[in-house]
Design an enzyme around this catalytic site. Structure first.
Site, PDB file in Angstrom:
ATOM      1  CB  VAL A  18      37.880  28.548 -27.724  1.00 20.92           C
ATOM      2  CG1 VAL A  18      37.599  29.003 -29.148  1.00 20.92           C
ATOM      3  CG2 VAL A  18      36.579  28.305 -26.966  1.00 20.92           C
ATOM      4  CB  VAL A  20      43.470  24.057 -27.841  1.00 25.21           C
ATOM      5  CG1 VAL A  20      42.562  22.862 -27.628  1.00 25.21           C
ATOM      6  CG2 VAL A  20      44.875  23.786 -27.342  1.00 25.21           C
ATOM      7  N   GLY A  21      42.538  22.996 -31.002  1.00 22.76           N
ATOM      8  CA  GLY A  21      42.621  21.908 -31.973  1.00 22.76           C
ATOM      9  C   GLY A  21      41.877  20.645 -31.586  1.00 22.76           C
ATOM     10  CE  LYS A  22      37.499  21.924 -27.507  1.00 28.38           C
ATOM     11  NZ  LYS A  22      38.140  23.251 -27.733  1.00 28.38           N
ATOM     12  CB  THR A  24      42.363  18.826 -35.830  1.00 26.25           C
ATOM     13  OG1 THR A  24      41.901  19.949 -36.571  1.00 26.25           O
ATOM     14  CG2 THR A  24      43.390  18.072 -36.664  1.00 26.25           C
ATOM     15  CG  ASP A  87      35.181  18.767 -30.623  1.00 26.63           C
ATOM     16  OD1 ASP A  87      35.856  19.302 -29.734  1.00 26.63           O
ATOM     17  OD2 ASP A  87      34.849  19.355 -31.669  1.00 26.63           O
TER      18      ASP A  87
END
Length: 219
Positions: A18, A20-22, A24, A87
């Site tokens: 959670v 970490v930027g998945k 984006t 995602d």
């Protein structure tokens, strides 16, 4: 970039804990490749906010919801012939979240057995393709916690730090034993997707190189 190509029917999954930027990464890679982006259905999840207030009461409900949504999305990917960036992967739901709650006693043992039975039945169907590449995002825990703070979701901000530390450890263990498909590991401190086009090109090049090598056989 090198003259490496990525097949139009490829399927990639973006993994990582959670914050970490998945999302984006999913959006940027899908846009660059003209693929469809498949996002987690967070806004319409009826259990997520409840889960963060009472893990033991809602963990099973939450994981069953995610499992069903994930499987429906797998079916859509197959029916559309690929060309997707996902995602988060279903492997994380099983190998990180459900297992963590079972291990810590915040999911009943019978509920966990039921959950795993459903998962095992799903992966044996033709609607469950493995990704061509798993894009794994990692980095220092403090950098990830800073992103969680910046995002400002109340349910995450109220979560004890110990929960994130436990998740971080489990992700490290999980990715080091992951064999379902080839992996591209990316450190979040080493790229800027929103400001540097060359970083996006570099990541796509890495994905293409891994697909070309085929050094890790998919199950």
């Amino acid at each position: 970039m090198k003259s490496l190509t990525i097949p139009k029917n490829s399927v990639f999954a973006v993994a990582g804990m959670v914050g970490v930027g998945k999302s984006t990464m999913t959006r940027v890679i899908a846009s660059r490749l003209s693929f469809q982006a498949s996002y987690e259905n967070v806004a319409k999840n009826p259990y997520l906010e409840k889960f963060y207030t009472d893990f033991e009461r809602w963990s099973f409900h939450l994981q069953i919801f995610f499992l069903a949504e994930r499987f429906k999305e797998q079916k859509r990917i197959v029916e559309n012939g690929g060309g997707f960036v996902q995602d988060r992967s279903i492997y994380e739901d099983v190998g990180i979240f459900a297992k963590m709650h079972a291990d810590k006693g915040t999911m009943d043992a019978v509920d966990y057995e039921t959950y795993m039975g459903l998962y095992d039945a799903m992966v044996m169907t033709p609607y469950f393709p493995h990704p061509d590449v798993l894009i794994y995002l990692e980095g220092p825990l403090e950098a990830i916690l800073d992103r969680i703070d910046e995002r400002g979701r109340n349910m995450e901000l109220q979560t004890p730090r110990a929960y994130w530390e436990e998740m971080y450890r489990r992700y490290e263990q999980w990715i080091n034993s992951f064999t379902a498909c080839p992996i591209v590991r990316l450190n979040i401190t080493e790229y800027d997707l929103l400001s540097k086009e060359e970083d996006v090109d570099r990541i796509i090049e890495k994905i293409a190189e891994v697909m070309q090598k085929k050094t890790i056989p998919c199950d």
